[in-house]
Motif scaffolding. Structure first.
Motif, PDB file in Angstrom:
ATOM      1  N   ALA A 262     -66.444  13.649 -72.557  1.00  0.00           N
ATOM      2  CA  ALA A 262     -67.769  13.723 -71.938  1.00  0.00           C
ATOM      3  C   ALA A 262     -68.288  15.143 -72.074  1.00  0.00           C
ATOM      4  CB  ALA A 262     -67.712  13.324 -70.466  1.00  0.00           C
ATOM      5  N   GLN A 263     -69.603  15.297 -72.042  1.00  0.00           N
ATOM      6  CA  GLN A 263     -70.183  16.626 -71.953  1.00  0.00           C
ATOM      7  C   GLN A 263     -70.063  17.107 -70.515  1.00  0.00           C
ATOM      8  OE1 GLN A 263     -74.029  17.390 -73.627  1.00  0.00           O
ATOM      9  NE2 GLN A 263     -73.742  15.954 -75.313  1.00  0.00           N
ATOM     10  N   LEU A 264     -69.625  18.334 -70.321  1.00  0.00           N
ATOM     11  CA  LEU A 264     -69.392  18.856 -68.986  1.00  0.00           C
ATOM     12  C   LEU A 264     -70.607  18.678 -68.084  1.00  0.00           C
ATOM     13  CD1 LEU A 264     -67.790  20.386 -66.862  1.00  0.00           C
ATOM     14  CD2 LEU A 264     -68.464  22.536 -67.967  1.00  0.00           C
ATOM     15  N   LYS A 265     -71.777  19.042 -68.563  1.00  0.00           N
ATOM     16  CA  LYS A 265     -72.959  18.989 -67.705  1.00  0.00           C
ATOM     17  C   LYS A 265     -73.411  17.567 -67.387  1.00  0.00           C
ATOM     18  CE  LYS A 265     -76.261  19.426 -71.557  1.00  0.00           C
ATOM     19  NZ  LYS A 265     -77.344  20.256 -72.132  1.00  0.00           N
ATOM     20  N   GLN A 266     -72.888  16.581 -68.146  1.00  0.00           N
ATOM     21  CA  GLN A 266     -73.269  15.194 -67.904  1.00  0.00           C
ATOM     22  C   GLN A 266     -72.254  14.433 -67.052  1.00  0.00           C
ATOM     23  OE1 GLN A 266     -76.190  13.918 -68.630  1.00  0.00           O
ATOM     24  NE2 GLN A 266     -76.845  15.833 -69.591  1.00  0.00           N
ATOM     25  N   ILE A 267     -71.131  15.048 -66.713  1.00  0.00           N
ATOM     26  CA  ILE A 267     -70.132  14.378 -65.883  1.00  0.00           C
ATOM     27  C   ILE A 267     -70.745  14.096 -64.510  1.00  0.00           C
ATOM     28  CG2 ILE A 267     -67.893  14.646 -64.758  1.00  0.00           C
ATOM     29  CD1 ILE A 267     -67.049  16.354 -67.173  1.00  0.00           C
ATOM     30  N   LYS A 268     -70.566  12.889 -64.034  1.00  0.00           N
ATOM     31  CA  LYS A 268     -71.231  12.440 -62.807  1.00  0.00           C
ATOM     32  C   LYS A 268     -70.948  13.356 -61.622  1.00  0.00           C
ATOM     33  CE  LYS A 268     -71.719   8.371 -59.816  1.00  0.00           C
ATOM     34  NZ  LYS A 268     -71.267   6.976 -59.589  1.00  0.00           N
ATOM     35  N   SER A 269     -69.694  13.756 -61.439  1.00  0.00           N
ATOM     36  CA  SER A 269     -69.357  14.586 -60.283  1.00  0.00           C
ATOM     37  C   SER A 269     -69.887  16.010 -60.417  1.00  0.00           C
ATOM     38  CB  SER A 269     -67.836  14.621 -60.076  1.00  0.00           C
ATOM     39  OG  SER A 269     -67.384  13.369 -59.611  1.00  0.00           O
ATOM     40  N   VAL A 270     -70.156  16.447 -61.635  1.00  0.00           N
ATOM     41  CA  VAL A 270     -70.806  17.741 -61.838  1.00  0.00           C
ATOM     42  C   VAL A 270     -72.272  17.637 -61.442  1.00  0.00           C
ATOM     43  CG1 VAL A 270     -71.508  19.459 -63.554  1.00  0.00           C
ATOM     44  CG2 VAL A 270     -69.204  18.477 -63.633  1.00  0.00           C
ATOM     45  N   ARG A 271     -72.922  16.553 -61.877  1.00  0.00           N
ATOM     46  CA  ARG A 271     -74.345  16.370 -61.571  1.00  0.00           C
ATOM     47  C   ARG A 271     -74.589  16.019 -60.107  1.00  0.00           C
ATOM     48  NH1 ARG A 271     -76.200  12.097 -63.448  1.00  0.00           N
ATOM     49  NH2 ARG A 271     -74.345  11.131 -64.397  1.00  0.00           N
ATOM     50  N   SER A 272     -73.639  15.319 -59.486  1.00  0.00           N
ATOM     51  CA  SER A 272     -73.859  14.802 -58.133  1.00  0.00           C
ATOM     52  C   SER A 272     -73.333  15.709 -57.033  1.00  0.00           C
ATOM     53  CB  SER A 272     -73.194  13.419 -57.987  1.00  0.00           C
ATOM     54  OG  SER A 272     -73.731  12.501 -58.923  1.00  0.00           O
ATOM     55  N   SER A 273     -72.591  16.750 -57.383  1.00  0.00           N
ATOM     56  CA  SER A 273     -72.114  17.690 -56.365  1.00  0.00           C
ATOM     57  C   SER A 273     -73.133  18.814 -56.225  1.00  0.00           C
ATOM     58  CB  SER A 273     -70.742  18.248 -56.745  1.00  0.00           C
ATOM     59  OG  SER A 273     -70.802  18.955 -57.979  1.00  0.00           O
ATOM     60  N   HIS A 274     -73.188  19.407 -55.041  1.00  0.00           N
ATOM     61  CA  HIS A 274     -74.244  20.374 -54.740  1.00  0.00           C
ATOM     62  C   HIS A 274     -73.699  21.559 -53.961  1.00  0.00           C
ATOM     63  CE1 HIS A 274     -77.130  17.275 -55.966  1.00  0.00           C
ATOM     64  NE2 HIS A 274     -76.468  16.441 -55.190  1.00  0.00           N
ATOM     65  N   ARG A 275     -74.294  22.726 -54.207  1.00  0.00           N
ATOM     66  CA  ARG A 275     -73.995  23.923 -53.425  1.00  0.00           C
ATOM     67  C   ARG A 275     -74.895  23.949 -52.198  1.00  0.00           C
ATOM     68  NH1 ARG A 275     -71.415  28.243 -56.450  1.00  0.00           N
ATOM     69  NH2 ARG A 275     -71.996  29.675 -54.780  1.00  0.00           N
ATOM     70  N   ILE A 276     -74.335  24.383 -51.061  1.00  0.00           N
ATOM     71  CA  ILE A 276     -75.084  24.392 -49.819  1.00  0.00           C
ATOM     72  C   ILE A 276     -74.432  25.376 -48.854  1.00  0.00           C
ATOM     73  CG2 ILE A 276     -73.750  22.543 -48.720  1.00  0.00           C
ATOM     74  CD1 ILE A 276     -76.398  21.437 -47.614  1.00  0.00           C
ATOM     75  N   LYS A 277     -75.233  25.951 -47.955  1.00  0.00           N
ATOM     76  CA  LYS A 277     -74.692  26.811 -46.914  1.00  0.00           C
ATOM     77  C   LYS A 277     -74.137  25.963 -45.775  1.00  0.00           C
ATOM     78  CE  LYS A 277     -77.393  30.990 -47.731  1.00  0.00           C
ATOM     79  NZ  LYS A 277     -78.280  32.025 -47.120  1.00  0.00           N
TER      80      LYS A 277
END
Length: 342
Positions: A262-277
Motif C-alpha cells: 500500500a502507499q503509506l499516505k493511503q493506508i486507512k489508519s494513517v488517513r483516519s488517525s488525527h493529531r489533537i491536544k
C-alpha cells in the motif's frame, strides 16, 4: 492497562518465548539468542537516532500489560528493506504463447525471482500470544505501527509492504517448499527457515532457479498454495486488506505466501488517525480509541474507552496521561478502533 512501547534489552526473555511460540516460518523472529539480542539493540539504536529519511532502521514494539508486566505480543517496522541483505520474491505473471498459423493462444502463468521491493518499508513481526487473541488486542497491535508512521513519515518509504506467512501442512511444512527441496535444495525447511531468520541468505542466489518457472509444471499441491496464507495469518491479512493493502502477484520464495502493499499516505489508519491536544478530566465512557504520543524513543500508545472528544480537544484520564508520559495541552494521535471493527 495495555501499553505499546519500544522494546528494550530487559524484554529479551519475553521475545525469546514469543520466538519459540511463533514456530517455523516466522522468519523475523529466529530462535537464536545472538540474533534476537542484536534485533533488540538495532531497534533501540533506530528509535534513538535523529533521521529524516528511511535507511537501515528497524523498529520493534512490544505490547505490555502494565498491571502484570507481561509481554503479550510484538509488532515491527523495517524502514527500508533489501539495502544490506537482498530481499527476494517470486513475481507471478502471465506470458502468452501465440501462433496465428495454428490459431493457438495459450496464456501461461510463470514465477520469476526478483528484488522489486528493494528500498520499501515493511511492517513485520506481528505476533500476539494465543491466550490474548480476542477482542481488539490484535487490531491495536497492528494499527499502532501506522500511527507511528503517520507521525514520522520521513523515516519511511512511500510504499509499505507486508509479507504474509504461507500455507503449511499438518507437519508445518509448506507444500511449495517440498517441491523446491526436491529439485534445488538438499536441506530441510527448518534449516532453510533458520538460515533466513539469522540473515544468511547467500544460498538463495546460489541454489534458486534462475529462469522463470512455469506454474503449470509444478505439482498441484504446490500450485494450489501460491498466494495463499497460513490459517493463523488469515486474521492479519484481513486487517491489512481493510487498511487498503493489495496483492500484486509477489509471493515468498519458500512458502509462496503473498506479499501485500500500500502507499503509506493511503493506508486507512494513517488517513483516519488525527493529531489533537489533550485535557485531563474524569473518566467518561466513549468509543474505543488507540492513543499515542508523538515521540520516537519515548513512544507510548494505549487503548481506552475512557476518553472523549470535546470539540478540538481529547479529554483523557490522568492514568492515560501517565501511561503516555504527557501533560495537559500536549498533543497525541488518536484512532477510533470501533469504526470498521468486524
Amino acid at each position: 492497562m495495555l501499553l505499546i512501547r519500544p522494546i528494550t534489552q530487559a524484554d529479551y526473555p519475553a521475545l525469546m518465548q514469543i520466538a519459540i511460540e511463533s514456530g517455523a516460518g516466522f522468519t523475523s523472529l529466529p530462535v537464536n539468542e545472538q540474533k534476537l539480542k542484536q534485533k533488540i539493540a538495532h531497534s533501540e539504536h533506530s528509535f534513538g537516532i535523529d533521521t529524516e529519511q528511511p535507511g537501515n532502521q528497524g523498529y520493534l514494539f512490544v505490547l505490555e500489560d502494565t498491571e502484570t508486566g507481561e509481554i503479550l505480543g510484538t509488532s515491527g517496522i523495517e524502514a527500508s528493506v533489501g539495502l544490506t541483505t537482498p530481499l527476494y520474491h517470486f513475481h507471478k505473471s502471465t506470458v502468452v504463447h501465440h501462433s496465428n498459423e495454428l490459431n493457438v493462444y495459450n496464456p501461461v502463468e510463470v514465477l520469476t525471482m526478483c528484488n522489486d521491493y528493494t528500498g520499501v518499508s515493511e511492517i513485520c513481526t506481528l505476533f500476539l500470544r494465543e491466550p490474548y487473541r480476542s477482542g481488539m488486542y490484535g487490531r491495536f497491535l497492528s494499527k499502532v505501527r501506522f500511527m507511528f508512521m503517520a507521525d514520522h513519515p520521513k523515516r519511511f518509504s512511500k510504499i509499505v509492504i507486508a509479507e504474509m506467512r504461507g500455507m503449511a501442512d499438518e507437519n508445518a511444512l509448506p507444500p511449495f517448499w517440498q517441491w523446491l527441496q526436491s529439485y534445488f535444495f538438499s536441506i530441510d525447511f527448518p534449516t532453510a527457515d533458520h538460515m533466513i531468520g539469522i540473515g544468511n541468505k547467500g544460498f538463495i542466489a546460489d541454489l534458486m532457479p534462475r529462469h522463470p518457472i512455469y506454474v503449470s509444471l509444478l505439482p498441484k499441491s504446490a500450485q494450489d498454495v501460491i498466494g495463499q496464507v497460513h490459517v493463523n495469518t488469515a486474521p492479519a491479512l484481513k486487517l491489512l486488506e481493510n487498511e487498503g493493502f493489495i496483492h500484486r502477484g509477489y509471493v515468498d520464495l519458500f512458502d509462496a505466501g503473498p506479499t501485500v502493499e500500500a502507499q503509506l499516505k493511503q493506508i486507512k489508519s494513517v488517513r483516519s488517525s488525527h493529531r489533537i491536544k489533550v485535557a485531563i478530566g474524569a473518566p467518561v465512557e466513549g468509543p474505543t480509541l488507540a492513543i499515542s504520543n508523538p515521540q520516537v524513543a519515548a513512544f507510548r500508545a494505549t487503548i481506552s474507552n475512557q476518553a472523549q472528544l470535546d470539540g478540538d480537544v481529547l479529554i483523557i484520564t490522568q492514568a492515560i496521561a501517565d501511561a503516555l508520559n504527557i501533560n495537559a495541552g500536549d498533543e497525541v494521535r488518536y484512532l477510533n478502533l470501533d469504526r470498521g471493527a468486524k
